[in-house]
Write a protein that holds these residues in place. Structure first.
Motif, short mmCIF file in Angstrom:
data_model
loop_
_atom_site.label_atom_id
_atom_site.label_comp_id
_atom_site.label_asym_id
_atom_site.label_seq_id
_atom_site.Cartn_x
_atom_site.Cartn_y
_atom_site.Cartn_z
N ALA A 15 0.68 -1.11 0.06
CA ALA A 15 0.04 0.06 -0.05
C ALA A 15 0.96 1.22 -0.02
N TRP A 72 6.10 3.72 -1.10
CA TRP A 72 4.92 2.62 -0.68
C TRP A 72 5.56 1.67 0.56
N THR A 128 -0.88 -6.27 3.54
CA THR A 128 -2.00 -6.11 2.53
C THR A 128 -1.86 -7.03 1.22
N HIS A 180 -5.43 -2.14 -2.49
CA HIS A 180 -4.70 -2.60 -1.63
C HIS A 180 -5.88 -3.09 -0.39
N THR A 220 -8.07 -0.68 1.59
CA THR A 220 -7.59 0.35 2.39
C THR A 220 -7.20 1.35 1.58
N ALA A 221 -6.74 1.33 0.17
CA ALA A 221 -6.25 2.33 -0.83
C ALA A 221 -6.26 1.81 -2.03
#
Length: 352
Positions: A87, A107, A170, A319, A337-338
């Motif tokens: 992520a 990242w 993730t 992610h 989450t993203a």
């Protein structure tokens, strides 16, 4: 003699990429969704003798290089560690002495020791001793003491917070629109056999580095030629089979979108490895719905909202933080989450 005019202050944005790479201490194991003790983590730092500082590995993008590709290349050049990206972290921006603004995309990085994605990486030349003279795995507490810049310490805080909340681990679920195809109006054959253009073929080749950067180990695709040809180069380089799903074709999704939606729903809830799904423009909103359904409002706002949804050969990377067994039994499932969007720069060097 008149004085010459001063040179203008450069205003071009300097693009760079890097990663905060982490691993667990020897003997420690963790499951997705599990809260991690920061003392069980180690993060990878580099020392730059020119500046006398400890920082995260990072570097400037090469000409027409996508930033995820920059990030994994720079980490390997500066540390010798091959990584896959997880992520995104908070982007760092600061002013250089030249007057330019440097923007560094970071990242979460994880070491890539084996797997299909590793087979696709190009050889890199390690950074010189003048550029990087030390590399070190350190605990978060030791790293905080070593890091020089406040922005780097903020990134460490972000990683530690994710570890404690169970969202550091993730999985990547990427949605890819096929590369540039011959136009419908100029194609007289079967729609399922409409091929890529010269630009599209090059886009498919350029996607190898992008898919590799996110560690893709599984390929799902519409069986129609333009999709199969888009993921074909990566599949060949990585030694992977393509999982062709008839429910992802334009005709199938238009007739009944539910089976196509279920493909993405199943991958988002329980993909065994980083996966890419290659599909057609009309099916993209159908495939994004399951991602939106398990994303908070702030993440939903980052999803494409109107046609064409994605450009040709553009990829939406989701992610996904997966629940621990305890959380799953309590009714909590996977959560996006993203999301981020990435494309090749092929059109800049090879116009259609």
């Amino acid at each position: 003699m008149s004085k010459s005019s001063p040179s203008p202050v450069p205003s071009r944005l300097v693009r760079a990429g890097g990663a905060v790479t982490w691993r667990l201490r020897t003997g420690v194991r963790a499951l997705p969704g599990q809260s991690l003790d920061p003392a069980d983590l180690e993060v990878l730092l580099v020392h730059r003798p020119r500046y006398g500082d400890w920082s995260w590995p990072k570097g400037k993008a090469e000409l027409n290089e996508p930033l995820p590709v920059t990030a994994v290349r720079e980490v390997e050049e500066e540390t010798g560690q091959v990584v896959a990206l997880g992520a995104p972290l908070t982007t760092q921006r600061y002013r250089l002495g030249s007057g330019q603004t440097k923007e560094v995309r970071y990242w979460v990085g994880t070491p890539l020791e084996e797997g299909a994605a590793l087979r696709t990486r190009r050889p890199v030349e390690g950074a010189s001793h003048r550029e990087i003279d030390a590399r070190r795995w350190a605990s978060p507490s030791r790293a905080r003491a070593l890091l020089t810049r406040r922005g780097d310490r903020r990134l460490l805080t972000e990683v530690v917070a994710r570890a404690e909340s169970g969202t550091l681990i993730t999985s990547v679920v990427a949605l890819l629109r096929h590369a540039k195809a011959v136009s419908r109006s100029s194609w007289e054959g079967d729609e399922a056999e409409r091929p890529l253009t010269r630009l599209g073929v090059q886009q498919a080749i350029d996607l190898i580095d992008m898919l590799s950067a996110f560690g893709v180990e599984q390929i799902v695709s519409s069986p129609w030629l333009r999709c199969a040809s888009t993921v074909g180069p990566y599949a060949t380089a990585a030694g992977l089979d393509v999982d062709a799903r008839p429910e992802l074709t334009e005709d199938a999704a238009a007739s009944d979108p539910l089976p196509a939606s279920r493909v993405m729903e199943e991958l988002a809830s329980d993909a065994p490895a980083p996966v890419v799904v290659c599909a057609h423009r009309p099916t993209l909103p159908v495939l994004m719905e399951p991602l939106a359904a398990c994303a908070p409002t702030r993440v939903q706002a980052d999803l494409p909202r109107e046609s064409p949804w994605l450009s040709t050969a553009e990829m939406l990377v989701a992610h996904v933080a997966r629940s621990s067994r305890e959380a799953a039994s309590a009714g909590d499932g996977a959560a996006v989450t993203a999301v981020e969007r990435h494309a090749t720069y092929t059109k800049l060097v090879l116009p259609d």
